[in-house]
Design a protein around this motif. Structure first.
Motif, PDB file in Angstrom:
ATOM      1  N   THR A 142      36.262 -28.919  74.346  1.00 10.09           N
ATOM      2  CA  THR A 142      35.620 -28.498  73.090  1.00 10.09           C
ATOM      3  C   THR A 142      35.887 -29.519  71.976  1.00 10.09           C
ATOM      4  OG1 THR A 142      35.690 -26.188  73.751  1.00 10.09           O
ATOM      5  CG2 THR A 142      35.486 -26.623  71.400  1.00 10.09           C
ATOM      6  N   GLY A 166      42.024 -23.816  62.045  1.00  5.63           N
ATOM      7  CA  GLY A 166      42.470 -23.353  63.364  1.00  5.63           C
ATOM      8  C   GLY A 166      43.434 -24.363  63.950  1.00  5.63           C
ATOM      9  N   ARG A 167      44.516 -23.831  64.544  1.00  6.82           N
ATOM     10  CA  ARG A 167      45.558 -24.722  65.098  1.00  6.82           C
ATOM     11  C   ARG A 167      45.912 -24.340  66.524  1.00  6.82           C
ATOM     12  NH1 ARG A 167      50.972 -22.679  61.775  1.00  6.82           N
ATOM     13  NH2 ARG A 167      50.282 -20.539  61.527  1.00  6.82           N
ATOM     14  N   SER A 168      44.901 -23.861  67.280  1.00  6.10           N
ATOM     15  CA  SER A 168      45.195 -23.492  68.676  1.00  6.10           C
ATOM     16  C   SER A 168      45.426 -24.761  69.494  1.00  6.10           C
ATOM     17  CB  SER A 168      44.044 -22.686  69.274  1.00  6.10           C
ATOM     18  OG  SER A 168      42.923 -23.510  69.469  1.00  6.10           O
ATOM     19  N   ILE A 170      44.076 -25.281  72.285  1.00  7.90           N
ATOM     20  CA  ILE A 170      42.873 -25.670  73.026  1.00  7.90           C
ATOM     21  C   ILE A 170      41.786 -26.249  72.138  1.00  7.90           C
ATOM     22  CG2 ILE A 170      43.368 -24.025  74.880  1.00  7.90           C
ATOM     23  CD1 ILE A 170      41.143 -22.314  73.952  1.00  7.90           C
ATOM     24  N   HIS A 190      45.094 -22.967  58.588  1.00 10.01           N
ATOM     25  CA  HIS A 190      45.339 -21.825  59.486  1.00 10.01           C
ATOM     26  C   HIS A 190      45.484 -20.573  58.643  1.00 10.01           C
ATOM     27  CE1 HIS A 190      49.401 -22.627  58.182  1.00 10.01           C
ATOM     28  NE2 HIS A 190      49.216 -23.889  58.556  1.00 10.01           N
ATOM     29  N   SER A 191      45.970 -19.485  59.268  1.00 10.97           N
ATOM     30  CA  SER A 191      45.947 -18.202  58.568  1.00 10.97           C
ATOM     31  C   SER A 191      46.911 -18.155  57.381  1.00 10.97           C
ATOM     32  CB  SER A 191      46.260 -17.073  59.545  1.00 10.97           C
ATOM     33  OG  SER A 191      47.589 -17.190  60.006  1.00 10.97           O
ATOM     34  N   ALA A 209      37.254 -23.421  63.640  1.00  9.80           N
ATOM     35  CA  ALA A 209      37.625 -22.906  64.976  1.00  9.80           C
ATOM     36  C   ALA A 209      38.589 -21.752  64.771  1.00  9.80           C
ATOM     37  CB  ALA A 209      38.261 -24.013  65.821  1.00  9.80           C
ATOM     38  N   VAL A 210      38.044 -20.644  64.318  1.00  4.95           N
ATOM     39  CA  VAL A 210      38.857 -19.531  63.840  1.00  4.95           C
ATOM     40  C   VAL A 210      38.666 -18.273  64.685  1.00  4.95           C
ATOM     41  CG1 VAL A 210      39.442 -18.173  61.784  1.00  4.95           C
ATOM     42  CG2 VAL A 210      38.456 -20.444  61.499  1.00  4.95           C
ATOM     43  N   GLY A 211      37.409 -17.966  65.009  1.00  4.84           N
ATOM     44  CA  GLY A 211      37.123 -16.711  65.706  1.00  4.84           C
ATOM     45  C   GLY A 211      36.889 -15.560  64.751  1.00  4.84           C
ATOM     46  N   ARG A 212      36.414 -15.877  63.525  1.00  9.35           N
ATOM     47  CA  ARG A 212      36.066 -14.824  62.550  1.00  9.35           C
ATOM     48  C   ARG A 212      34.628 -15.039  62.108  1.00  9.35           C
ATOM     49  NH1 ARG A 212      40.484 -11.862  60.415  1.00  9.35           N
ATOM     50  NH2 ARG A 212      42.347 -12.628  61.442  1.00  9.35           N
ATOM     51  N   VAL A 230      32.715 -24.194  65.596  1.00  8.72           N
ATOM     52  CA  VAL A 230      33.179 -23.964  66.971  1.00  8.72           C
ATOM     53  C   VAL A 230      33.093 -22.481  67.349  1.00  8.72           C
ATOM     54  CG1 VAL A 230      35.112 -24.294  68.576  1.00  8.72           C
ATOM     55  CG2 VAL A 230      34.763 -25.927  66.718  1.00  8.72           C
ATOM     56  N   GLY A 231      33.128 -21.616  66.360  1.00  5.76           N
ATOM     57  CA  GLY A 231      33.245 -20.176  66.611  1.00  5.76           C
ATOM     58  C   GLY A 231      32.121 -19.604  67.458  1.00  5.76           C
ATOM     59  N   ILE A 232      32.490 -18.686  68.330  1.00  7.43           N
ATOM     60  CA  ILE A 232      31.505 -17.907  69.095  1.00  7.43           C
ATOM     61  C   ILE A 232      31.908 -16.454  68.917  1.00  7.43           C
ATOM     62  CG2 ILE A 232      30.493 -17.415  71.354  1.00  7.43           C
ATOM     63  CD1 ILE A 232      31.276 -20.161  72.278  1.00  7.43           C
ATOM     64  N   VAL A 267      28.244 -26.507  69.542  1.00 10.34           N
ATOM     65  CA  VAL A 267      29.458 -26.915  70.256  1.00 10.34           C
ATOM     66  C   VAL A 267      29.463 -26.420  71.714  1.00 10.34           C
ATOM     67  CG1 VAL A 267      31.973 -26.672  70.285  1.00 10.34           C
ATOM     68  CG2 VAL A 267      30.790 -27.043  68.116  1.00 10.34           C
ATOM     69  N   THR A 271      30.546 -28.604  74.996  1.00  8.68           N
ATOM     70  CA  THR A 271      31.778 -28.312  75.732  1.00  8.68           C
ATOM     71  C   THR A 271      31.519 -28.389  77.237  1.00  8.68           C
ATOM     72  OG1 THR A 271      32.638 -26.904  73.976  1.00  8.68           O
ATOM     73  CG2 THR A 271      33.522 -26.506  76.178  1.00  8.68           C
TER      74      THR A 271
HETATM   75  P1  NDP Z   1      42.689 -18.848  68.456  1.00 11.39           P
HETATM   76  O1  NDP Z   1      42.616 -17.399  68.179  1.00 11.39           O
HETATM   77  O2  NDP Z   1      43.629 -19.367  69.477  1.00 11.39           O
HETATM   78  O3  NDP Z   1      43.025 -19.606  67.082  1.00 11.39           O
HETATM   79  C1  NDP Z   1      42.414 -19.234  65.886  1.00 11.39           C
HETATM   80  C2  NDP Z   1      42.977 -20.035  64.762  1.00 11.39           C
HETATM   81  O4  NDP Z   1      42.339 -19.595  63.565  1.00 11.39           O
HETATM   82  C3  NDP Z   1      44.488 -19.847  64.572  1.00 11.39           C
HETATM   83  O5  NDP Z   1      45.105 -21.091  64.360  1.00 11.39           O
HETATM   84  C4  NDP Z   1      44.583 -18.958  63.334  1.00 11.39           C
HETATM   85  O6  NDP Z   1      45.688 -19.241  62.496  1.00 11.39           O
HETATM   86  C5  NDP Z   1      43.327 -19.356  62.575  1.00 11.39           C
HETATM   87  N1  NDP Z   1      42.910 -18.265  61.694  1.00 11.39           N
HETATM   88  C6  NDP Z   1      42.750 -16.955  62.012  1.00 11.39           C
HETATM   89  N2  NDP Z   1      42.378 -16.262  60.914  1.00 11.39           N
HETATM   90  C7  NDP Z   1      42.304 -17.144  59.901  1.00 11.39           C
HETATM   91  C8  NDP Z   1      41.995 -17.032  58.530  1.00 11.39           C
HETATM   92  N3  NDP Z   1      41.673 -15.863  57.971  1.00 11.39           N
HETATM   93  N4  NDP Z   1      42.037 -18.148  57.770  1.00 11.39           N
HETATM   94  C9  NDP Z   1      42.370 -19.345  58.331  1.00 11.39           C
HETATM   95  N5  NDP Z   1      42.669 -19.510  59.628  1.00 11.39           N
HETATM   96  C10 NDP Z   1      42.650 -18.422  60.401  1.00 11.39           C
HETATM   97  O7  NDP Z   1      41.188 -19.294  68.754  1.00 11.39           O
HETATM   98  P2  NDP Z   1      40.604 -20.559  69.548  1.00 11.39           P
HETATM   99  O8  NDP Z   1      41.048 -21.828  68.925  1.00 11.39           O
HETATM  100  O9  NDP Z   1      40.781 -20.363  70.988  1.00 11.39           O
HETATM  101  O10 NDP Z   1      39.031 -20.349  69.275  1.00 11.39           O
HETATM  102  C11 NDP Z   1      38.518 -20.344  67.955  1.00 11.39           C
HETATM  103  C12 NDP Z   1      37.045 -19.973  68.002  1.00 11.39           C
HETATM  104  O11 NDP Z   1      36.351 -20.948  68.761  1.00 11.39           O
HETATM  105  C13 NDP Z   1      36.723 -18.644  68.699  1.00 11.39           C
HETATM  106  O12 NDP Z   1      35.591 -18.055  68.062  1.00 11.39           O
HETATM  107  C14 NDP Z   1      36.352 -19.035  70.096  1.00 11.39           C
HETATM  108  O13 NDP Z   1      35.480 -18.111  70.703  1.00 11.39           O
HETATM  109  C15 NDP Z   1      35.642 -20.335  69.826  1.00 11.39           C
HETATM  110  N6  NDP Z   1      35.642 -21.267  70.962  1.00 11.39           N
HETATM  111  C16 NDP Z   1      34.456 -21.846  71.262  1.00 11.39           C
HETATM  112  C17 NDP Z   1      34.376 -22.744  72.291  1.00 11.39           C
HETATM  113  C18 NDP Z   1      33.065 -23.380  72.566  1.00 11.39           C
HETATM  114  O14 NDP Z   1      32.876 -23.925  73.646  1.00 11.39           O
HETATM  115  N7  NDP Z   1      32.126 -23.370  71.627  1.00 11.39           N
HETATM  116  C19 NDP Z   1      35.530 -23.066  73.136  1.00 11.39           C
HETATM  117  C20 NDP Z   1      36.777 -22.491  72.665  1.00 11.39           C
HETATM  118  C21 NDP Z   1      36.796 -21.594  71.624  1.00 11.39           C
HETATM  119  P3  NDP Z   1      47.233 -18.943  62.944  1.00 11.39           P
HETATM  120  O15 NDP Z   1      47.576 -20.050  63.910  1.00 11.39           O
HETATM  121  O16 NDP Z   1      47.968 -19.028  61.670  1.00 11.39           O
HETATM  122  O17 NDP Z   1      47.218 -17.586  63.574  1.00 11.39           O
END
Ligand code: NDP
Length: 294
Positions: A142, A166-168, A170, A190-191, A209-212, A230-232, A267, A271
């Motif tokens: 990704t 986002g700091r995952s 992956i 990040h959060s 890349a947050v997931g929100r 990146v979000g889905i 994205v 990927t």
């Molecule tokens: P994770 O849940 O592992 O990480 C999410 C990150 O977002 C964390 O670092 C978290 O912070 C941060 N976050 C959460 N809430 C907030 C906020 N309110 N403000 C700021 N930062 C925030 O998710 P992934 O990295 O695995 O995936 C992110 C998104 O990307 C998802 O929607 C997923 O579906 C999508 N995705 C898409 C792919 C594609 O092929 N298009 C492939 C992989 C993922 P903290 O570390 O502090 O908790």
């Protein structure tokens, strides 16, 4: 003026065609067909779709796909034993264990048993460390796709302010490493980040890349910035149906940004293309052949 849409689907098709040509050339010269093993544990519907899409992309590129579907109750030791067999199989150049893994399987323990040379997801600590220290590595797909999409808007990224939300392991962290390697000035949010909108407004390149769903609003975006979403996220749509949205409020963001990726069609397809790119690269490395510069 509305932002230019970065067409990830078209870019992915173009890249996949180039990978197929390169794979055919590799097979012609070595007699070896690159192979990817995809391991799915359980019945998660989204994972089943991803796995099917990846396997089809591999076959379309002229490579071999080895699909392993295991029951959700599969013991961790059995899964690790399968990974061991795939590590030892010379027909398998890449191994992909689809996440999430059902509990109580420990995903980190399983992923860490994959031969780093076959780790096409780039999640093994050896590959993460090699990326962080600037050594050649298999890089998560990704983030690889995200950088290619950003370069469609700005071929030279050096000196640009990049913000990654986002700091995952992956997405966010490896993406930040790739952007550093491109000589961007990188901020990882990040959060716990204070005043996220203000941090985002600094970005020439903004990666979400947050997931929100639709968290990043139009007012968070610097005019003319490039936005890679990146979000889905699946949300309720019309007539009881669901629809996919990104982490960016697309309609608003499009009025401010210079270029933006859509969801779907940004994205996601890149990927998948990068999964087969990594399989080709892993096969080239295993065969001692220089990987083509695609
Ligand atoms: P994770 O849940 O592992 O990480 C999410 C990150 O977002 C964390 O670092 C978290 O912070 C941060 N976050 C959460 N809430 C907030 C906020 N309110 N403000 C700021 N930062 C925030 O998710 P992934 O990295 O695995 O995936 C992110 C998104 O990307 C998802 O929607 C997923 O579906 C999508 N995705 C898409 C792919 C594609 O092929 N298009 C492939 C992989 C993922 P903290 O570390 O502090 O908790």
């Amino acid at each position: 003026m509305a932002a230019r849409i970065i067409d990830g689907k078209a870019m992915a098709q173009d890249l996949r065609a180039k990978i197929a040509d390169a794979a055919a050339a590799l097979t012609r010269t070595t007699g070896i067909v690159p192979g990817l093993a995809v391991v799915l544990v359980g019945n998660d519907p989204a994972s089943e779709v991803y796995v099917r899409t990846k396997s089809k992309a591999v076959v379309d590129a002229g490579m071999r796909s080895f699909d392993h579907k295991l029951a959700a109750e599969t013991p961790e030791a059995e899964l690790i034993a399968l990974v061991g067999r795939l590590n030892a199989d010379p027909a398998v150049h890449g191994i992909l264990v689809q996440l999430p893994l059902p509990p109580p399987i420990d995903a980190t323990r399983v992923l860490n048993t994959i031969d780093p040379g076959k780790d096409v997801d780039g999640f093994h600590p050896v590959n993460a460390g090699r990326l962080a220290t600037g050594l050649p590595a298999l890089v998560p797909c990704t983030p690889l796709g995200c950088v290619r999409l950003a370069k469609a808007a700005h071929p030279a990224l050096a000196g640009m302010e990049a913000v990654v939300i986002g700091r995952s392991n992956i997405v966010g962290k490896p993406l930040a490493q790739l952007l550093l390697a491109e000589n961007c000035t990188v901020t990882i949010a990040h959060s716990r980040t204070r005043d996220l909108p203000a941090v985002c407004r600094r970005a020439d390149l903004l990666f979400a890349a947050v997931g929100r769903p639709e968290m990043v609003r139009g007012g968070w975006i610097k005019p003319g910035a490039t936005v890679i979403d990146v979000g889905i996220n699946r949300v309720a749509g019309e007539a009881g149906k669901t629809r996919l949205v990104g982490d960016v409020a697309f309609a608003e963001a499009r009025q401010v940004a210079g270029a933006i990726t859509p969801v779907p069609g940004g994205v996601g397809p890149m990927t998948i293309a990068c999964v087969i790119l990594n399989t080709l690269r892993a096969a080239c490395a295993a065969l001692g052949v220089a990987a083509p510069d695609l």
